[in-house]
Design an enzyme around this catalytic site. Structure first.
Site, PDB file in Angstrom:
ATOM      1  N   PRO A   2     -10.309  25.159 -10.067  1.00 56.10           N
ATOM      2  CG  PRO A   2     -10.323  23.799  -8.202  1.00 56.10           C
ATOM      3  CD  PRO A   2     -10.587  25.176  -8.656  1.00 56.10           C
ATOM      4  CD  GLU A   3     -12.177  26.063 -15.924  1.00 55.71           C
ATOM      5  OE1 GLU A   3     -12.520  25.624 -17.035  1.00 55.71           O
ATOM      6  OE2 GLU A   3     -11.777  27.226 -15.772  1.00 55.71           O
ATOM      7  CG  HIS A  93      -6.664  29.203   4.439  1.00 57.19           C
ATOM      8  ND1 HIS A  93      -5.684  29.816   3.687  1.00 57.19           N
ATOM      9  CD2 HIS A  93      -7.247  30.176   5.169  1.00 57.19           C
ATOM     10  CE1 HIS A  93      -5.680  31.116   3.962  1.00 57.19           C
ATOM     11  NE2 HIS A  93      -6.611  31.356   4.848  1.00 57.19           N
ATOM     12  NE  ARG A 112     -12.695  33.622  -2.965  1.00 63.78           N
ATOM     13  CZ  ARG A 112     -12.909  34.090  -4.187  1.00 63.78           C
ATOM     14  NH1 ARG A 112     -11.982  33.929  -5.102  1.00 63.78           N
ATOM     15  NH2 ARG A 112     -14.014  34.693  -4.483  1.00 63.78           N
TER      16      ARG A 112
END
Length: 270
Positions: A2-3, A93, A112
């Site tokens: 995500p930017e 997650h 992550r």
DNA sequence: AAGAGACCCTGGATGC
DNA sequence: TGCATCCAGGGTCTCT
């Protein structure tokens, strides 16, 4: 990854689902997700609060609470936000869950474990280093020229430095440099005024287009309703190694700059 | 001070 | 087929 366009898209979709909804409880499924304050305090401070407004700075999401504090979240590489019925089983997650009064869960999922949540009195505690927003008037040719002066690092590396301009990541850096026809290894300070002008224009154009196309889904990025973005269909060079340059047909090159894969046309970009 | 590199993480892809 | 290794990259930290 995500930017800016992905973060804004997620925030816009999240807003109507969480705004003014009391948070009746908090579940921390992996403690490392909380940056500050310590977990028990974080939970105590979040409980019975509600989000009264949202904002974004760079890749950070800002949630203003009704007691004046701010929840700040960063998705980093693989963070996702969903608002779903609290009866849905947790995903492997899922890291952090805000249980809303309307029976729905606001869940943060992050394979992550790079994403973080901060609960602070003043957002500046977290985002004080960020440079200007690329679509704001502060991000001018004059500003960028001043920031790049005497810098010897590759322009690609400098575009990833959030202190120069906030919100650009690996995808949009490569796409902007191609649009500006600038070689990623050019030393920042070597750019002429005209070249800096092209770069500012290219950054603004690529961010604008990516916003209107709801971001780029390469693998993990999803909008809160589970759908993908669309800008992956508009990428001109990113992850197109060996494919023909859309402008001249030369195979796209791939090099590593600052440890990040970098894609460009060796004929078009100087 | 600026720049380079390590580190944190997981899982999909690759190689033998 | 199964196991080991590599790779992805945002931000922070350390070292030079």
């Amino acid at each position: 990854m995500p930017e800016l366009p992905e973060v804004q898209t997620i925030l816009d979709a999240l807003f109507p689902q969480i705004i003014d909804q009391p948070i009746i409880d908090v579940s921390v499924l992996w403690e490392g997700v909380i940056d500050r304050p310590e977990t028990t305090l974080f939970i105590a401070w979040m409980k019975n609060r509600r989000v009264v407004s949202t904002d974004r700075r760079g890749k950070y999401m800002l949630f203003e609470l009704d007691d004046g504090r701010w929840l700040v979240m960063h998705l980093r590489m693989t963070g996702e936000m969903r608002v779903i019925p609290n009866s849905d089983p947790y995903h492997k997650h899922d890291r952090l869950v805000f249980h809303l009064a309307n029976g729905r869960d606001w869940r943060f999922k992050d394979m992550r474990k790079f994403g973080r949540a901060y609960l602070v009195e003043d957002v500046q505690e977290v985002i004080f280093k960020l440079g200007p927003e690329p679509l704001s008037a502060d991000f001018s040719v004059a500003h960028l020229q001043k920031s790049l002066a005497a810098r010897t690092a590759p322009i690609k590396s400098l575009l990833l430095d959030q202190r120069l301009v906030a919100g650009i990541g690996n995808i949009y850096a490569d796409e902007a440099l191609f649009r500006a026809r600038l070689h990623p290894l050019r030393q920042g300070g070597s750019l002429s005024a005209a070249e800096v002008g092209r770069l500012v224009e290219a950054i603004q154009a690529v961010i604008q287009q990516a916003l209107s196309e709801m971001g780029t889904t390469l693998r993990d990025y999803r909008r809160p309703d589970g759908s993908t973005g669309e800008f992956q269909n508009s990428l001109l060079v990113f992850r197109r190694t060996g494919e023909p340059c859309p402008s001249c047909g030369t195979p796209i090159s791939r090099i590593v700059v600052s440890g990040r894969s970098t894609h460009f046309c060796s004929k078009e970009q100087h």
